[in-house]
Design an enzyme around this catalytic site. Structure first.
Site, mmCIF file in Angstrom:
data_model
loop_
_atom_site.group_PDB
_atom_site.id
_atom_site.type_symbol
_atom_site.label_atom_id
_atom_site.label_comp_id
_atom_site.label_asym_id
_atom_site.label_seq_id
_atom_site.Cartn_x
_atom_site.Cartn_y
_atom_site.Cartn_z
ATOM 1 N N ARG A 204 0.842 -1.198 0.000
ATOM 2 C CA ARG A 204 0.000 0.000 0.000
ATOM 3 C C ARG A 204 0.878 1.249 0.000
ATOM 4 O O ARG A 204 2.045 1.223 0.410
ATOM 5 C CB ARG A 204 -0.901 0.030 1.239
ATOM 6 N N LYS A 228 -2.679 -2.171 8.253
ATOM 7 C CA LYS A 228 -3.869 -1.613 8.885
ATOM 8 C C LYS A 228 -4.081 -2.273 10.239
ATOM 9 O O LYS A 228 -3.881 -3.469 10.397
ATOM 10 C CB LYS A 228 -5.096 -1.840 7.991
ATOM 11 N N HIS A 304 -2.387 2.867 -6.330
ATOM 12 C CA HIS A 304 -3.302 1.765 -5.999
ATOM 13 C C HIS A 304 -3.466 0.819 -7.184
ATOM 14 O O HIS A 304 -3.591 -0.402 -7.001
ATOM 15 C CB HIS A 304 -4.655 2.324 -5.570
ATOM 16 N N ARG A 307 -0.648 -1.554 -7.304
ATOM 17 C CA ARG A 307 -0.902 -2.639 -6.332
ATOM 18 C C ARG A 307 -1.855 -3.664 -6.948
ATOM 19 O O ARG A 307 -1.627 -4.874 -6.829
ATOM 20 C CB ARG A 307 -1.483 -2.033 -5.061
ATOM 21 N N HIS A 330 -4.952 -8.189 3.309
ATOM 22 C CA HIS A 330 -6.408 -8.066 3.388
ATOM 23 C C HIS A 330 -6.935 -8.763 4.638
ATOM 24 O O HIS A 330 -6.537 -9.888 4.945
ATOM 25 C CB HIS A 330 -7.078 -8.707 2.158
ATOM 26 N N TYR A 339 -9.566 -10.686 -7.606
ATOM 27 C CA TYR A 339 -8.510 -10.973 -8.573
ATOM 28 C C TYR A 339 -8.738 -12.290 -9.308
ATOM 29 O O TYR A 339 -8.111 -12.540 -10.336
ATOM 30 C CB TYR A 339 -7.143 -10.945 -7.883
#
Length: 364
Positions: A204, A228, A304, A307, A330, A339
């Site tokens: 990220r 995160k 992004h 990525r 994730h 994906y």
């Protein structure tokens, strides 16, 4: 350094909450234990926009920091709908952004009604207008999102073509502008390393910005990042990314005239009378990728989208969603599943094969 970055975010949160009513500051304090500082800072920005709008619309005669609870009690569903229209038409926020800001407000109002209590055990708010407001309906399924994304990412030979463009071929585009040529000469290794690292790891933007020198392990080809939720994780990067990082580090200290105390991996050129260097900001990285993307002829590319490009290529070559989920960081596997839609070439070939059979039957 991770602790220092978190403390910097908390300092910014303190700056923002000092400009907000006391009950918002109380709410943010309560959330610090369970929310990441970056998310909390986003909430503070949302609240500043909302309370400034209340003042601008004459819904409160007080200054933003002094807006009382009874002002929130008197808000109507229509006034909130007007605020959402303001976000959409005046601030040009898309539906996803509006939903995020609405979510932060719903969380605050829920706290004021159902969690916070006065000394005599009464809720701060009896009436919660946000409970009456629905989120924007966004019906796009994963297949639709994937197809929209497909035209905005790099495919096949474009990965290396874009990397080479950043490293070398961009100079052909700007050959008549000496100032731009000089700037590219100074930053080519750095910019190539940034693009190569994202394309070779799927990091990220915030994770790239936060990297320090000691976070990179060339022997294991891993970088240590804070994901995160303030979770530490080691993420693999490609061999090419490793080579480009080594090329950049070979010139980093000399080209940018850095003191040994500067441990930021990616740095900006010296600024100001004292020639101080600083960590390359998120905005700066976004802008440099945008600059190269436009010149490359693919203006929809962004950090992004790089990525996404990595993730699409990884899934196409490995077909391993659990490992890809970990690589991307994730929290929900459903996010990674997109994906599978982007890289399902077998389905396309099967459909094309149906046309072949149709043509054969017409010939008979």
């Amino acid at each position: 350094m991770a602790d220092e970055r978190a403390m910097h975010l908390y300092d910014r949160i303190d700056e923002k909450t000092a400009q907000l009513p006391w009950y918002v500051r109380e709410y943010v304090d309560k959330k610090m234990r369970i929310m990441s500082p970056r998310s909390l800072l986003n909430y503070c920005h949302d609240y500043l926009i909302f309370f400034d709008w209340l003042v601008a619309e004459g819904l409160s005669q007080d200054a933003r920091v002094d807006i009382p609870l009874d002002c929130l009690e008197k808000l109507t569903p229509q006034s909130i709908e007007n605020f959402l229209s303001y976000l959409q038409f005046r601030l040009q926020n898309d539906k996803f952004t509006i939903n995020r800001k609405l979510s932060s407000l719903k969380s605050l109002f829920n706290y004021l009604q159902n969690v916070a209590e006065t000394n005599d055990l009464k809720p701060y708010l009896v009436r919660n207008v946000m409970a009456k407001i629905a989120f924007n309906k966004i019906k796009e399924d994963q297949e639709t999102v994937a197809q929209k994304m497909a035209g905005k990412i790099l495919w096949n030979d474009e990965y290396e073509a874009f990397r080479q463009f950043v490293a070398h071929n961009y100079r052909d585009v700007i050959k008549d502008n000496q100032k731009l040529l000089n700037f590219h000469t100074r930053n080519a290794e750095r910019d190539t390393a940034i693009v190569s690292l994202i394309l070779g790891s799927g990091l990220r933007l915030s994770e790239v910005v936060g990297l320090d020198l000691h976070d990179v392990d060339f022997q294991k080809r891993m970088v240590r990042v804070i994901r995160k939720g303030n979770k530490e994780q080691y993420v693999f990067f490609s061999e090419q990314a490793g080579l480009d990082l080594e090329d950049y580090l070979a010139i980093r200290k000399k080209k940018y005239d850095l003191p040994t105390t500067n441990q930021a991996l990616f740095v900006a050129a010296s600024m100001g009378p004292k020639g101080t260097n600083r960590r390359l900001s998120a905005r700066a990285i976004e802008n440099l990728v945008k600059k190269y993307a436009i010149a490359f002829g693919k203006p929809s590319l962004s950090v992004h989208k790089l990525r996404h490009s990595f993730a699409t290529r990884y899934q196409a070559e490995n077909n391993d969603i659990p490992k890809l989920r970990r690589q991307l960081g994730h929290s929900a596997i459903q996010t990674t599943m997109i994906y599978t839609h982007l890289s399902n070439d077998e389905l396309k070939r099967a459909v094309d094969h149906m046309d072949d059979h149709f043509d054969e039957s017409q010939d008979q």
